[in-house]
Every structure is written in structure tokens, then in C-alpha cells.
Design a protein around this motif. Sequence first.
Motif, PDB file in Angstrom:
ATOM      1  N   SER A 198      20.085 -53.564 -29.807  1.00  0.00           N
ATOM      2  CA  SER A 198      18.795 -54.247 -29.759  1.00  0.00           C
ATOM      3  C   SER A 198      17.678 -53.212 -29.852  1.00  0.00           C
ATOM      4  N   THR A 199      16.945 -53.219 -30.960  1.00  0.00           N
ATOM      5  CA  THR A 199      15.869 -52.231 -31.110  1.00  0.00           C
ATOM      6  C   THR A 199      14.754 -52.478 -30.093  1.00  0.00           C
ATOM      7  N   GLY A 200      14.525 -53.750 -29.739  1.00  0.00           N
ATOM      8  CA  GLY A 200      13.523 -54.056 -28.707  1.00  0.00           C
ATOM      9  C   GLY A 200      13.908 -53.402 -27.381  1.00  0.00           C
ATOM     10  N   ASP A 201      15.185 -53.541 -26.985  1.00  0.00           N
ATOM     11  CA  ASP A 201      15.662 -52.920 -25.733  1.00  0.00           C
ATOM     12  C   ASP A 201      15.544 -51.393 -25.814  1.00  0.00           C
ATOM     13  N   MET A 202      15.917 -50.833 -26.968  1.00  0.00           N
ATOM     14  CA  MET A 202      15.859 -49.365 -27.116  1.00  0.00           C
ATOM     15  C   MET A 202      14.415 -48.875 -26.997  1.00  0.00           C
ATOM     16  N   LEU A 203      13.496 -49.603 -27.621  1.00  0.00           N
ATOM     17  CA  LEU A 203      12.089 -49.187 -27.569  1.00  0.00           C
ATOM     18  C   LEU A 203      11.510 -49.349 -26.171  1.00  0.00           C
ATOM     19  N   ARG A 204      11.883 -50.424 -25.487  1.00  0.00           N
ATOM     20  CA  ARG A 204      11.386 -50.607 -24.116  1.00  0.00           C
ATOM     21  C   ARG A 204      11.921 -49.502 -23.199  1.00  0.00           C
ATOM     22  N   ALA A 205      13.186 -49.118 -23.408  1.00  0.00           N
ATOM     23  CA  ALA A 205      13.753 -48.028 -22.601  1.00  0.00           C
ATOM     24  C   ALA A 205      13.025 -46.718 -22.908  1.00  0.00           C
ATOM     25  N   TYR A 216       2.118 -50.164 -30.627  1.00  0.00           N
ATOM     26  CA  TYR A 216       2.416 -51.283 -31.530  1.00  0.00           C
ATOM     27  C   TYR A 216       2.968 -52.469 -30.746  1.00  0.00           C
ATOM     28  N   MET A 217       3.875 -52.183 -29.821  1.00  0.00           N
ATOM     29  CA  MET A 217       4.526 -53.257 -29.062  1.00  0.00           C
ATOM     30  C   MET A 217       3.513 -54.066 -28.269  1.00  0.00           C
ATOM     31  N   SER A 218       2.573 -53.386 -27.630  1.00  0.00           N
ATOM     32  CA  SER A 218       1.620 -54.106 -26.786  1.00  0.00           C
ATOM     33  C   SER A 218       0.636 -54.910 -27.621  1.00  0.00           C
ATOM     34  N   GLY A 251       1.783 -56.532 -30.326  1.00  0.00           N
ATOM     35  CA  GLY A 251       2.598 -57.527 -31.018  1.00  0.00           C
ATOM     36  C   GLY A 251       2.908 -57.144 -32.453  1.00  0.00           C
ATOM     37  N   GLN A 252       2.665 -55.870 -32.778  1.00  0.00           N
ATOM     38  CA  GLN A 252       2.915 -55.411 -34.152  1.00  0.00           C
ATOM     39  C   GLN A 252       4.235 -54.669 -34.260  1.00  0.00           C
ATOM     40  N   LEU A 253       4.702 -54.532 -35.479  1.00  0.00           N
ATOM     41  CA  LEU A 253       5.951 -53.811 -35.691  1.00  0.00           C
ATOM     42  C   LEU A 253       5.721 -52.304 -35.630  1.00  0.00           C
ATOM     43  N   VAL A 254       6.659 -51.623 -35.030  1.00  0.00           N
ATOM     44  CA  VAL A 254       6.672 -50.162 -34.987  1.00  0.00           C
ATOM     45  C   VAL A 254       6.979 -49.679 -36.413  1.00  0.00           C
ATOM     46  N   PRO A 255       6.400 -48.546 -36.844  1.00  0.00           N
ATOM     47  CA  PRO A 255       6.616 -48.093 -38.223  1.00  0.00           C
ATOM     48  C   PRO A 255       8.105 -47.960 -38.593  1.00  0.00           C
ATOM     49  N   ASP A 293      20.405 -56.564 -33.358  1.00  0.00           N
ATOM     50  CA  ASP A 293      19.572 -57.597 -32.745  1.00  0.00           C
ATOM     51  C   ASP A 293      18.114 -57.124 -32.807  1.00  0.00           C
ATOM     52  N   GLY A 294      17.358 -57.680 -33.729  1.00  0.00           N
ATOM     53  CA  GLY A 294      15.954 -57.268 -33.871  1.00  0.00           C
ATOM     54  C   GLY A 294      15.756 -56.201 -34.933  1.00  0.00           C
ATOM     55  N   PHE A 295      16.775 -55.879 -35.645  1.00  0.00           N
ATOM     56  CA  PHE A 295      16.726 -54.939 -36.766  1.00  0.00           C
ATOM     57  C   PHE A 295      17.680 -55.435 -37.835  1.00  0.00           C
ATOM     58  N   PRO A 296      17.328 -55.394 -39.113  1.00  0.00           N
ATOM     59  CA  PRO A 296      16.035 -54.999 -39.667  1.00  0.00           C
ATOM     60  C   PRO A 296      14.979 -56.099 -39.499  1.00  0.00           C
ATOM     61  N   ARG A 297      13.725 -55.684 -39.557  1.00  0.00           N
ATOM     62  CA  ARG A 297      12.620 -56.630 -39.439  1.00  0.00           C
ATOM     63  C   ARG A 297      11.676 -56.574 -40.631  1.00  0.00           C
ATOM     64  N   THR A 298      11.946 -55.687 -41.575  1.00  0.00           N
ATOM     65  CA  THR A 298      11.147 -55.609 -42.810  1.00  0.00           C
ATOM     66  C   THR A 298      12.123 -55.366 -43.963  1.00  0.00           C
ATOM     67  N   ALA A 343      11.844 -53.022 -46.112  1.00  0.00           N
ATOM     68  CA  ALA A 343      12.103 -51.570 -46.165  1.00  0.00           C
ATOM     69  C   ALA A 343      13.227 -51.186 -45.201  1.00  0.00           C
ATOM     70  N   GLN A 344      13.239 -51.787 -44.014  1.00  0.00           N
ATOM     71  CA  GLN A 344      14.314 -51.502 -43.053  1.00  0.00           C
ATOM     72  C   GLN A 344      15.660 -52.009 -43.582  1.00  0.00           C
ATOM     73  N   ALA A 345      15.642 -53.188 -44.201  1.00  0.00           N
ATOM     74  CA  ALA A 345      16.890 -53.760 -44.732  1.00  0.00           C
ATOM     75  C   ALA A 345      17.432 -52.878 -45.856  1.00  0.00           C
ATOM     76  N   GLU A 359       0.440 -62.819 -32.591  1.00  0.00           N
ATOM     77  CA  GLU A 359       0.584 -61.662 -33.476  1.00  0.00           C
ATOM     78  C   GLU A 359       2.061 -61.411 -33.819  1.00  0.00           C
ATOM     79  N   ARG A 360       2.921 -61.605 -32.843  1.00  0.00           N
ATOM     80  CA  ARG A 360       4.353 -61.387 -33.089  1.00  0.00           C
ATOM     81  C   ARG A 360       4.917 -62.445 -34.047  1.00  0.00           C
ATOM     82  N   LEU A 361       4.413 -63.676 -33.912  1.00  0.00           N
ATOM     83  CA  LEU A 361       4.852 -64.716 -34.853  1.00  0.00           C
ATOM     84  C   LEU A 361       4.334 -64.431 -36.258  1.00  0.00           C
TER      85      LEU A 361
HETATM   86  P1  AMP Z   1      12.003 -57.550 -29.534  1.00  0.00           P
HETATM   87  O1  AMP Z   1      12.454 -57.430 -28.129  1.00  0.00           O
HETATM   88  O2  AMP Z   1      13.118 -57.445 -30.525  1.00  0.00           O
HETATM   89  O3  AMP Z   1      11.162 -58.763 -29.772  1.00  0.00           O
HETATM   90  O4  AMP Z   1      11.070 -56.282 -29.835  1.00  0.00           O
HETATM   91  C1  AMP Z   1       9.904 -56.035 -29.069  1.00  0.00           C
HETATM   92  C2  AMP Z   1       8.917 -55.222 -29.884  1.00  0.00           C
HETATM   93  O5  AMP Z   1       9.514 -53.980 -30.279  1.00  0.00           O
HETATM   94  C3  AMP Z   1       8.473 -55.869 -31.187  1.00  0.00           C
HETATM   95  O6  AMP Z   1       7.400 -56.767 -30.997  1.00  0.00           O
HETATM   96  C4  AMP Z   1       8.069 -54.650 -32.009  1.00  0.00           C
HETATM   97  O7  AMP Z   1       6.809 -54.134 -31.599  1.00  0.00           O
HETATM   98  C5  AMP Z   1       9.122 -53.629 -31.602  1.00  0.00           C
HETATM   99  N1  AMP Z   1      10.314 -53.696 -32.473  1.00  0.00           N
HETATM  100  C6  AMP Z   1      11.583 -54.045 -32.135  1.00  0.00           C
HETATM  101  N2  AMP Z   1      12.418 -53.964 -33.174  1.00  0.00           N
HETATM  102  C7  AMP Z   1      11.667 -53.542 -34.218  1.00  0.00           C
HETATM  103  C8  AMP Z   1      11.938 -53.276 -35.591  1.00  0.00           C
HETATM  104  N3  AMP Z   1      13.171 -53.435 -36.107  1.00  0.00           N
HETATM  105  N4  AMP Z   1      10.909 -52.846 -36.368  1.00  0.00           N
HETATM  106  C9  AMP Z   1       9.682 -52.675 -35.874  1.00  0.00           C
HETATM  107  N5  AMP Z   1       9.346 -52.925 -34.610  1.00  0.00           N
HETATM  108  C10 AMP Z   1      10.326 -53.362 -33.776  1.00  0.00           C
END
Ligand code: AMP
Length: 185
Positions: free
Chosen positions: A30-37, A52-54, A56-60, A84-89, A91-93, A139-141
Motif C-alpha cells: 500500500s503506497t498510502g501506508d508506506m507514505l504515511r509511515a 501533497y498528501m495533506s 489531497g494531491q498525488l505525490v510526484p 494497493d493504491g499504485f499505480p495511480r497515473t 506514467a506510474q502504470a 481534491e482526492r476525488l
Molecule cells: P491512499 O491511502 O492510498 O489513499 O493514499 C494517501 C495519499 O498518499 C494520497 O492521497 C496521495 O497523496 C498519496 N499517494 C498514495 N499512493 C500514491 C501514488 N501511487 N501516487 C501518488 N500519490 C500517492
Amino acid sequence: MRIVFIGPPGAGKGTQAEKIIARFHPAHLSTGDMLRAARDAKTEIGLKAEKYMSAGQLVPDDVIVGIIADRLKEADCQTGYLLDGFPRTIAQAEALDKMLGEKGTPLDVVLELRVPDEELFRRLAGRGRADDKPEVIRERLVAYNNQTSPLLDYYGKQNLLQTIDGLGSVEEIFVRIEKILDSYK
Ligand code: AMP
């Protein structure tokens, strides 16, 4: 099994991901979990991602792709994983396709958990995370609809996409997912 799990914020993806892990035992990426950690540990990546997260935008893409590339090399990923949560663009795919193509380990299936926007907003308003303020939710939607939903067409064209109706009880939805994943085992 190598699975990608796509769904808008609030679709119940996290809940269903846990059930998929318990039943099929893929590594959970889960990229969301990894980023939060990373944010909580105040690492360089975490501090960069937080902005970016705060909002509601995507991290680069380069940041996320780097994290996933490293994670996919680990031992627990060699027998299968749930992304879970990757890819989201797109370019990521494309970056993922390239990595998996080089390893000769293509994806088995892309699951889309589909829930209408009105229902998502209703559900998200009931959660309590810091990035769940109404304007951040919106913003996230927007990010999902603009940047992530094109993946449905991308994976549809590769004949990998399986769309799951995300309305119903947790159990009802999981039965739909289980039926699909059973056919890939
Ligand atoms: P999530 O828990 O998957 O909803 O992710 C929380 C937040 O982390 C998202 O709103 C983005 O800011 C960032 N994030 C998670 N996964 C990605 C991703 N694959 N690409 C870009 N940003 C991401």
C-alpha cells in the motif's frame, strides 16, 4: 498472483485489501501506508510527500515509482503481491509495466472497485483522518477522476481489468472479489 487494486478514496479498498490478504496471502503493498509511515518517521521522502498528501494531491511519480521499485525486489514479493493504491497515473502504470516486463513477471489481474461519486462523498465524510477534510476529500476525488481513472482504459486494453460493484455489505463485495481471484489461482 500479482494483483493491482484500483478504487477511488472511500470505495472500501482498504477493508477489502485486508480480506484479500487474509484469504490469498499476497504481500500487501500500500503506497498510502508506506507514505504515511515515511511521513510519521519524518524521512526526506516522508516530508516531501506530506505537502501533497495533506492537499489531497498525488505525490510526484518519480518518488512513488522509486519506492515501489525497491519494494518489489524484496523476498516476500517474489510469490505475489497486491498493489494497493499504485499505480495511480498512466506514467506510474507504464513504469510498472516496464519493471515487470524486464523481470518477466506480468500482472495477473487489475481489480477495480467501483462506487459512484455521491456515495463516496457520503462515506468519506464519516471518516476521521487528517486528509479527510471536505476540501481535501474533493481534491482526492478530482485526482482520482482526472489522473487515476484513465488506468481503467489502459488496463482494459490489456485485458487485465475486472470491475467489481462496490455497493453492498463488506461480505457481499468480498464474495465478488473472491470469485474473480479464485479463477486466477
Ligand atoms: P491512499 O491511502 O492510498 O489513499 O493514499 C494517501 C495519499 O498518499 C494520497 O492521497 C496521495 O497523496 C498519496 N499517494 C498514495 N499512493 C500514491 C501514488 N501511487 N501516487 C501518488 N500519490 C500517492
